[in-house]
Scaffold this active site. Sequence first.
Site, mmCIF file in Angstrom:
data_model
loop_
_atom_site.group_PDB
_atom_site.id
_atom_site.type_symbol
_atom_site.label_atom_id
_atom_site.label_comp_id
_atom_site.label_asym_id
_atom_site.label_seq_id
_atom_site.Cartn_x
_atom_site.Cartn_y
_atom_site.Cartn_z
ATOM 1 N N HIS A 14 0.912 -1.149 0.007
ATOM 2 C CA HIS A 14 -0.022 0.026 -0.135
ATOM 3 C C HIS A 14 0.997 1.418 0.006
ATOM 4 C CE1 HIS A 14 -3.558 2.248 2.248
ATOM 5 N NE2 HIS A 14 -2.897 2.905 1.428
ATOM 6 N N HIS A 194 -9.468 1.395 -0.293
ATOM 7 C CA HIS A 194 -9.354 1.781 1.045
ATOM 8 C C HIS A 194 -10.822 1.715 1.567
ATOM 9 C CE1 HIS A 194 -5.813 3.475 -0.656
ATOM 10 N NE2 HIS A 194 -5.403 4.238 0.492
ATOM 11 N N GLU A 197 -10.819 3.580 7.104
ATOM 12 C CA GLU A 197 -9.477 4.365 7.582
ATOM 13 C C GLU A 197 -10.250 5.438 8.201
ATOM 14 O OE1 GLU A 197 -7.745 6.800 4.760
ATOM 15 O OE2 GLU A 197 -5.730 7.196 5.680
ATOM 16 N N ASP A 275 2.083 3.784 2.930
ATOM 17 C CA ASP A 275 0.945 4.766 2.203
ATOM 18 C C ASP A 275 1.442 6.034 1.601
ATOM 19 O OD1 ASP A 275 -1.692 5.303 1.902
ATOM 20 O OD2 ASP A 275 -2.219 6.125 4.220
HETATM 21 N N1 HPA Z 1 -5.997 7.615 2.348
HETATM 22 C C1 HPA Z 1 -6.868 7.899 1.105
HETATM 23 N N2 HPA Z 1 -6.378 8.337 -0.170
HETATM 24 C C2 HPA Z 1 -5.212 8.591 -0.182
HETATM 25 C C3 HPA Z 1 -4.475 8.383 0.790
HETATM 26 C C4 HPA Z 1 -4.743 7.934 2.203
HETATM 27 O O1 HPA Z 1 -4.056 7.662 3.173
HETATM 28 N N3 HPA Z 1 -3.162 8.577 0.421
HETATM 29 C C5 HPA Z 1 -3.334 9.007 -0.746
HETATM 30 N N4 HPA Z 1 -4.442 9.058 -1.191
HETATM 31 ZN ZN ZN Z 2 -3.814 5.006 0.907
#
Ligand code: HPA
Ligand code: ZN
Length: 324
Positions: A14, A194, A197, A275
């Site tokens: 990721h 994703h 989060e 990330d």
């Molecule tokens: N989350 C969502 N979108 C993203 C992220 C993230 O951590 N990094 C780059 N785009």
């Molecule tokens: Zn991400």
Amino acid sequence: MQDFLRSLPKVELHLHIEGSLEPELMFELAERNGIELPYLSVDEAKAAYQFKDLQGFLNLYYQGMSVLCLEQDFYDLAMDYFKRASREGVVHIDMHFDPQAHLQRGVSLDVVMSGLLRAKQEAEQSLDLSVGMIMAFLRDRPAEEALQVLEQAAPYWDKLDAIGLDSAERDHPPSKFVALFERAKELGLARVAHAGEEGPASYIIEALDLLDVCRIDHGIRCLESDDVVERLYQQQTVLTVCPLSNVSLKVVDELASHPLPALLDKGLNVTISSDDPAYFGGGLLDNHIACAQAFGWDEEAFQALNRNAMKEAFTSEPRRQELL
Ligand code: HPA
Ligand code: ZN
């Protein structure tokens, strides 16, 4: 422990390549392309990297990538990161990239793809590194646009391993992108998203049920629902957890209170990633070192996490066997 972690072959599932843009290269490219940055110096840029939440980060992330204009810029961006990662003992990277963020600025898909693919090919030849390609779609933009971009990418379908879903999560549920993910499945592309989060645990279930993803990026908010945890446990769905990112974006208060140990206790299929390393205080090695300090894990724990990642990496079977 630090020496062990540096020499341990590590797998990054990721990573947003645009989030690997270090301020030094950002300034170099800004000058090359005559683009004005809102910072006077590298130090001033670094000082601005203090985020209240995901949106606060995304604002600077999209602004930072405005220096990427030409094929050579995308090559330099990716090659810079590949070399750095390889020096840190990273042996495989599944790389997200955000075509819509570039198309919006008038940068063509050919420019983005040829720069990134040239860097990938060269890295695979000259470094002990394999690279997977994840074309990511921005969930805070219209679903129809995403579908159009996937169609526009037809000349590159055979170069892609997967599609992903990123950007602002809240109020942009996976259900918005059912048609996109169905099309990707039809094309034989793997799917990741994703979820969990900043968004709720229910988005994880949506991503599994409606988008048929093989991985959940982040996913840490699964712990808010026993049912979601049970589902992830039963399916052993990989979670690409990004500890330093979660601290930077205030998804957790501090690393010591990060749910990683709880996720492992539940028997979930956890992996560690970085990330956006240029914005969140370090790459994959730094994430490993921070976890060693915060959780006191032993060598076997880190070996197991990277084995989890190697099993799921988007790479050829011979390469996977070589890594395992
Ligand atoms: N989350 C969502 N979108 C993203 C992220 C993230 O951590 N990094 C780059 N785009
Ligand atoms: Zn991400």
